[in-house]
Write a protein that holds these residues in place. Structure first.
Motif, PDB file in Angstrom:
ATOM      1  N   LEU A 205      11.067  -0.461  22.945  1.00 52.53           N
ATOM      2  CA  LEU A 205      10.660   0.869  22.501  1.00 52.53           C
ATOM      3  C   LEU A 205      11.294   1.931  23.393  1.00 52.53           C
ATOM      4  O   LEU A 205      11.239   1.849  24.618  1.00 52.53           O
ATOM      5  N   ALA A 206      11.892   2.918  22.759  1.00 57.11           N
ATOM      6  CA  ALA A 206      12.579   3.977  23.514  1.00 57.11           C
ATOM      7  C   ALA A 206      11.578   4.839  24.267  1.00 57.11           C
ATOM      8  O   ALA A 206      10.411   4.975  23.876  1.00 57.11           O
ATOM      9  N   ASP A 207      12.045   5.415  25.366  1.00 58.46           N
ATOM     10  CA  ASP A 207      11.201   6.337  26.128  1.00 58.46           C
ATOM     11  C   ASP A 207      10.837   7.535  25.262  1.00 58.46           C
ATOM     12  O   ASP A 207      11.615   7.966  24.408  1.00 58.46           O
ATOM     13  N   GLY A 208       9.641   8.039  25.484  1.00 55.90           N
ATOM     14  CA  GLY A 208       9.210   9.194  24.716  1.00 55.90           C
ATOM     15  C   GLY A 208       7.702   9.271  24.647  1.00 55.90           C
ATOM     16  O   GLY A 208       6.976   8.569  25.369  1.00 55.90           O
ATOM     17  N   GLU A 209       7.197  10.122  23.786  1.00 57.17           N
ATOM     18  CA  GLU A 209       5.761  10.366  23.674  1.00 57.17           C
ATOM     19  C   GLU A 209       4.974   9.099  23.365  1.00 57.17           C
ATOM     20  O   GLU A 209       3.931   8.830  23.980  1.00 57.17           O
ATOM     21  N   LEU A 210       5.459   8.292  22.400  1.00 61.29           N
ATOM     22  CA  LEU A 210       4.727   7.096  22.001  1.00 61.29           C
ATOM     23  C   LEU A 210       4.638   6.090  23.148  1.00 61.29           C
ATOM     24  O   LEU A 210       3.564   5.551  23.443  1.00 61.29           O
ATOM     25  N   LYS A 211       5.766   5.822  23.799  1.00 60.71           N
ATOM     26  CA  LYS A 211       5.761   4.854  24.893  1.00 60.71           C
ATOM     27  C   LYS A 211       4.861   5.322  26.025  1.00 60.71           C
ATOM     28  O   LYS A 211       4.134   4.518  26.636  1.00 60.71           O
ATOM     29  N   GLU A 212       4.874   6.607  26.300  1.00 59.97           N
ATOM     30  CA  GLU A 212       4.015   7.143  27.351  1.00 59.97           C
ATOM     31  C   GLU A 212       2.542   6.981  26.988  1.00 59.97           C
ATOM     32  O   GLU A 212       1.724   6.607  27.842  1.00 59.97           O
ATOM     33  N   ALA A 213       2.206   7.241  25.738  1.00 60.02           N
ATOM     34  CA  ALA A 213       0.812   7.115  25.295  1.00 60.02           C
ATOM     35  C   ALA A 213       0.354   5.665  25.364  1.00 60.02           C
ATOM     36  O   ALA A 213      -0.772   5.374  25.795  1.00 60.02           O
ATOM     37  N   ILE A 214       1.224   4.743  24.942  1.00 62.78           N
ATOM     38  CA  ILE A 214       0.888   3.324  24.984  1.00 62.78           C
ATOM     39  C   ILE A 214       0.722   2.860  26.434  1.00 62.78           C
ATOM     40  O   ILE A 214      -0.251   2.167  26.773  1.00 62.78           O
ATOM     41  N   THR A 215       1.650   3.234  27.282  1.00 66.10           N
ATOM     42  CA  THR A 215       1.597   2.828  28.690  1.00 66.10           C
ATOM     43  C   THR A 215       0.344   3.383  29.364  1.00 66.10           C
ATOM     44  O   THR A 215      -0.311   2.689  30.155  1.00 66.10           O
ATOM     45  N   ARG A 216      -0.001   4.612  29.037  1.00 67.00           N
ATOM     46  CA  ARG A 216      -1.184   5.246  29.617  1.00 67.00           C
ATOM     47  C   ARG A 216      -2.456   4.500  29.192  1.00 67.00           C
ATOM     48  O   ARG A 216      -3.330   4.226  30.021  1.00 67.00           O
ATOM     49  N   TYR A 217      -2.547   4.163  27.915  1.00 68.52           N
ATOM     50  CA  TYR A 217      -3.732   3.449  27.434  1.00 68.52           C
ATOM     51  C   TYR A 217      -3.803   2.051  28.047  1.00 68.52           C
ATOM     52  O   TYR A 217      -4.869   1.603  28.492  1.00 68.52           O
ATOM     53  N   ALA A 218      -2.671   1.336  28.082  1.00 63.08           N
ATOM     54  CA  ALA A 218      -2.649  -0.019  28.649  1.00 63.08           C
ATOM     55  C   ALA A 218      -3.040   0.008  30.125  1.00 63.08           C
ATOM     56  O   ALA A 218      -3.775  -0.868  30.603  1.00 63.08           O
ATOM     57  N   ALA A 219      -2.566   1.009  30.844  1.00 57.27           N
ATOM     58  CA  ALA A 219      -2.910   1.123  32.268  1.00 57.27           C
ATOM     59  C   ALA A 219      -4.403   1.363  32.443  1.00 57.27           C
ATOM     60  O   ALA A 219      -5.032   0.805  33.361  1.00 57.27           O
ATOM     61  N   ALA A 220      -4.986   2.183  31.568  1.00 53.22           N
ATOM     62  CA  ALA A 220      -6.418   2.460  31.640  1.00 53.22           C
ATOM     63  C   ALA A 220      -7.241   1.196  31.406  1.00 53.22           C
ATOM     64  O   ALA A 220      -8.331   1.037  31.958  1.00 53.22           O
ATOM     65  N   GLN A 221      -6.691   0.270  30.606  1.00 50.88           N
ATOM     66  CA  GLN A 221      -7.376  -0.984  30.322  1.00 50.88           C
ATOM     67  C   GLN A 221      -6.956  -2.111  31.260  1.00 50.88           C
ATOM     68  O   GLN A 221      -7.366  -3.253  31.087  1.00 50.88           O
TER      69      GLN A 221
END
Length: 417
Positions: A205-221
């Motif tokens: 997945l390319a860098d951008g809004e979606l990847k950042e949102a996914i990474t942020r949620y995964a980190a929170a979990q």
């Protein structure tokens, strides 16, 4: 009449009648009135199209099952299995190669009989409703790759099972079970890095809004993502999906490119949260353990019927063999398999509700999950009003309206607190 033959014919006919009855009930449950939950999401014309898709695919499935049952009955009663066995034996090889030839010939015959239905489904029905993007070349290559995998992976496993049953005495079923489990585990690790890339391209997945949102949620979990990929699902269909695959360092989350086109960022994160819920709630390993136990049961019961002369007489066989016994046992095991499948479906539907709840309670936007589910239902022309018996027997996921209702109750409960 041979008792085994009578039982097998009864099971085949009864199964067909049940499927026919459930299909007709499901067609009758189609409601021309759009459910209120989908007002503003489904246009009336598109909703009518989704119902027509259900009618067309259901009728086509009934035609296919009718033809399949008819040919199966003729094949059994005309001694078709014995004829295939004589052809396999004509090569003068030992029992295991002969068994591989016998099984391979049956598989090729089944594939040939199902090929016209597969072609019609893909290039006529799916094309008519705007789903198909498969080219003839891709269709042919997929078939050849599947055949190659069956030979390379399935052949050695079948040979091992035949060898164990021929040489290992009363505990052969246990050794076969162990071998089959080891095979499944190896395939689970190989699938994301070796097998699946044979059919699709996986791009990080390319860098951008979606990847950042996914990474942020995964980190929170506190969930370590080994890779986030997009897959060229549009190569074969416009349908959208997302899934986790693999274990350990081979674990990946995969989004169909079609999903990326249809859902907003918040909706994709909500879908991811649902899939993550399956991992966090141990649904995947529990399901695997249950499947492994089911396999052990299958091999044990199989060991009780191999070499049964009455069973071979039912199929008009001139010779007894382990390899033919494996095939014939499948007919006897069908009722048990059906009952177990019903149980697995119920367990899976429960897991889906739990994964939805996990997503809504762990920071993903519950409303985004609902809107994402709605969009996917519309794009896939899902049946919004399936008959309860059809759901009970065949659905691994709850109907979309039931899932939305459960999420709404969850929101109401949270608001009440």
């Amino acid at each position: 009449m041979n008792g085994y033959l009578l039982f097998i014919l009864t099971i085949l006919l009864l199964g067909y009648l049940i499927d026919l009855t459930v299909a007709l009930l499901n067609l009758r449950s189609l409601s021309p009135e759009l459910p209120a939950e989908f007002t503003g999401v489904y246009g009336q014309e598109e909703y009518a199209r989704s119902q027509e898709y259900t009618r067309v695919t259901t009728r086509f499935a009934l035609i296919q099952s009718t033809v399949s049952l008819s040919l199966t009955l003729v094949f059994i009663l005309a001694g078709g299995f014995n004829l295939i066995d004589l052809v396999a034996r004509s090569f003068g090889l030992s029992s295991i190669p002969t068994g591989l030839i016998f099984t391979g010939l049956l598989a090729l015959l089944s594939t040939a009989l199902n090929l016209p239905f597969s072609v019609y489904s893909t290039f006529v029905i799916e094309q008519r409703f705007g789903f198909n993007t498969t080219t003839v070349a891709t269709f042919i290559l997929d078939g050849l790759k599947a055949l190659l995998l069956a030979i390379v992976l399935g052949g050695p496993l079948l040979a091992a099972i035949l060898w164990f049953f021929e040489t290992s005495g009363p505990l052969a079923w246990l050794y076969c079970w162990i071998a089959a489990v080891a095979f499944i585990l190896v395939v689970q690790f190989l699938a994301p890095v070796v097998i699946m890339p044979l059919f699709n391209k996986f791009v990080p997945l390319a860098d951008g809004e979606l990847k950042e949102a996914i990474t942020r949620y995964a980190a929170a979990q506190r969930f370590a993502l080994q890779g986030i990929y997009t897959m060229d699902g549009s190569k074969r269909s416009t349908r959208a999906n997302a899934f986790f695959t693999g274990f350990g360092r081979f674990r990946r989350i995969v989004f169909f490119d079609t999903l990326m086109d249809k859902l907003a960022t918040s909706e994709i994160v909500a879908v991811l949260a649902h899939e993550m819920g399956h991992y966090k709630l141990k649904h995947i390993p529990v399901t695997m353990v249950l499947s492994i136990l089911q396999m052990g049961l299958l091999f044990f019961i199989l060991s009780l019927f191999l070499g049964n002369q009455g069973l071979f007489a039912a199929f008009g066989m001139e010779h007894l063999s382990i390899y033919a016994g494996l095939v014939f046992f499948g007919f006897l095991y069908a009722p048990i398999s059906t009952l177990l499948a019903i149980g697995f479906h119920a367990f899976s539907r429960r897991n889906e509700y739990q994964a939805d709840r996990f997503a809504a309670q762990t920071g993903a936007d519950g409303e985004a999950l609902i809107s994402g589910l709605k969009k996917l239902s519309v794009s896939n022309l899902s049946n919004l009003t399936p008959h309860p018996l059809h759901v009970f027997l065949n659905y691994s996921h709850p109907p979309i309206l039931a899932r939305i209702e459960a999420l709404r109750r969850l929101e109401t409960g949270a608001a009440g607190h």
